[in-house]
Design a protein around this motif. Structure first.
Motif, PDB file in Angstrom:
ATOM      1  N   GLU A   1       0.844  -1.184   0.000  1.00 24.92           N
ATOM      2  CA  GLU A   1       0.000   0.000   0.000  1.00 24.92           C
ATOM      3  C   GLU A   1       0.881   1.235   0.000  1.00 24.92           C
ATOM      4  OE1 GLU A   1      -2.226  -0.540   3.533  1.00 24.92           O
ATOM      5  OE2 GLU A   1      -3.454  -2.175   2.738  1.00 24.92           O
ATOM      6  N   GLU A   2       0.307   2.353  -0.403  1.00 28.20           N
ATOM      7  CA  GLU A   2       1.084   3.596  -0.433  1.00 28.20           C
ATOM      8  C   GLU A   2       1.436   4.048   0.972  1.00 28.20           C
ATOM      9  OE1 GLU A   2      -0.108   6.734  -2.956  1.00 28.20           O
ATOM     10  OE2 GLU A   2      -0.960   5.434  -4.478  1.00 28.20           O
ATOM     11  N   ASP A   3       0.489   3.969   1.900  1.00 27.62           N
ATOM     12  CA  ASP A   3       0.767   4.338   3.283  1.00 27.62           C
ATOM     13  C   ASP A   3       1.582   3.237   3.949  1.00 27.62           C
ATOM     14  OD1 ASP A   3      -2.575   5.642   3.597  1.00 27.62           O
ATOM     15  OD2 ASP A   3      -0.732   6.652   2.979  1.00 27.62           O
ATOM     16  N   ASN A   4       2.406   3.635   4.899  1.00 24.54           N
ATOM     17  CA  ASN A   4       3.241   2.647   5.570  1.00 24.54           C
ATOM     18  C   ASN A   4       2.390   1.707   6.408  1.00 24.54           C
ATOM     19  OD1 ASN A   4       5.617   1.390   6.435  1.00 24.54           O
ATOM     20  ND2 ASN A   4       5.611   2.580   8.314  1.00 24.54           N
ATOM     21  N   ALA A   5       2.670   0.429   6.307  1.00 24.86           N
ATOM     22  CA  ALA A   5       1.953  -0.586   7.069  1.00 24.86           C
ATOM     23  C   ALA A   5       2.922  -1.715   7.364  1.00 24.86           C
ATOM     24  CB  ALA A   5       0.733  -1.085   6.290  1.00 24.86           C
ATOM     25  N   THR A   6       2.504  -2.612   8.233  1.00 23.17           N
ATOM     26  CA  THR A   6       3.344  -3.750   8.610  1.00 23.17           C
ATOM     27  C   THR A   6       2.677  -5.045   8.176  1.00 23.17           C
ATOM     28  OG1 THR A   6       4.211  -2.565  10.536  1.00 23.17           O
ATOM     29  CG2 THR A   6       4.457  -4.955  10.520  1.00 23.17           C
ATOM     30  N   VAL A   7       3.447  -5.876   7.485  1.00 26.83           N
ATOM     31  CA  VAL A   7       2.975  -7.191   7.061  1.00 26.83           C
ATOM     32  C   VAL A   7       3.586  -8.233   7.995  1.00 26.83           C
ATOM     33  CG1 VAL A   7       2.977  -8.901   5.206  1.00 26.83           C
ATOM     34  CG2 VAL A   7       2.726  -6.472   4.667  1.00 26.83           C
TER      35      VAL A   7
END
Length: 265
Positions: free
Chosen positions: A232-238
């Motif tokens: 995704e464009e926004d920072n996230a954690t997988v």
């Protein structure tokens, strides 16, 4: 045919720098192909203008100073063929040759391994075939719980990635590793949506197509696909996880290198 020749004639009248800017709007594969058209295209396609466009925007923050002397094209292919160690030695980054998208690997030291710091259950060893200074070797456990946390800001945006568990089995591994399936899961942190599937880690035990079996990488290790996700464009954690906590069979001999993220073909 004559129209194509006329177009090439017009393009050949452009300055090499202008052609370089045009080629930089394509892909690394197209740039290599265009270099075969003529000597002018070869000069244009090999220029730093083109290959700096294909490098990650943050490449200057990642590479060591020893690589600064390379041309941008040589640097690009160096990063494709030689993963560089980052993140205090716990991670590595490379480029996917066809697209220039980032490949990212979290080494065993960067993973969350339950009881990983308890010497009676796990030991940390060095192996020459590993890109990391240490890998984790399982002595024995009844519960297997390994997780990797990857921030999407470290990956290429708007890209479908697959996560791979990279490992080996020592000659001392317990037969429980062969018969007991483990559960693999890849999902965004705190997401209620996730796909899980079960696999058997020993590549000799299961030779069918479901559950998926391990693939030999050619570098001394096996890998098995854990799942996929889209950045995704926004920072996230997988969160990528491997678990087996329901069967109390003693497990041993698993050697963990890490979890690798690569653009999905």
């Amino acid at each position: 045919m004559k129209e194509a020749e006329a177009e090439m004639s017009i393009i050949s009248m452009l300055p090499a720098e202008c052609i370089s800017h045009i080629v930089s709007c394509t892909t690394p594969r197209d740039a290599c192909r265009s270099s075969l058209v003529s000597s002018l295209f070869r000069i244009s396609a090999d220029s730093d203008i083109v290959w700096e466009r294909f490098l990650p925007q943050d490449y200057k923050e990642i590479i060591s100073t020893s690589l600064n002397s390379l041309s941008k094209k040589d640097l690009y292919f160096h990063l494709c063929n030689h993963p560089i160690i980052i993140g205090n030695g716990n991670m590595s980054m490379a480029l996917e040759k066809q697209s220039g998208k980032k490949c990212y690997m979290v080494g065993a030291r960067g993973l969350s391994i339950i009881w990983g710091d308890t010497p009676r259950y796990w030991q940390w060893i060095s192996l020459p075939e590993s890109r990391f200074s240490q890998v984790a070797e399982l002595i024995y456990v009844w519960w297997l719980d390994i997780k990797g946390y990857i921030e999407t800001k470290n990956l290429s945006p708007r890209t479908t990635y697959a996560a791979y568990f990279v490992y080996q089995l020592s000659s001392q591994h317990n037969p429980g590793n062969e018969a007991t399936p483990v559960t693999l899961r890849v999902a965004y942190e705190h997401s209620a949506v996730a796909v899980e599937h079960s696999v058997i880690l020993d590549p000799v035990t299961y030779e069918g197509t479901a559950p998926p079996h391990a693939r030999y990488r050619g570098d001394g290790w096996f890998e098995i696909e854990m799942g996929e996700f889209v950045t995704e464009e926004d920072n996230a954690t997988v969160v990528c996880s491997l678990m087996e906590t329901s069967n109390y069979i003693c497990k041993s001999g698993l050697i963990v290198v890490g979890i690798e993220l690569r653009p999905k073909e």
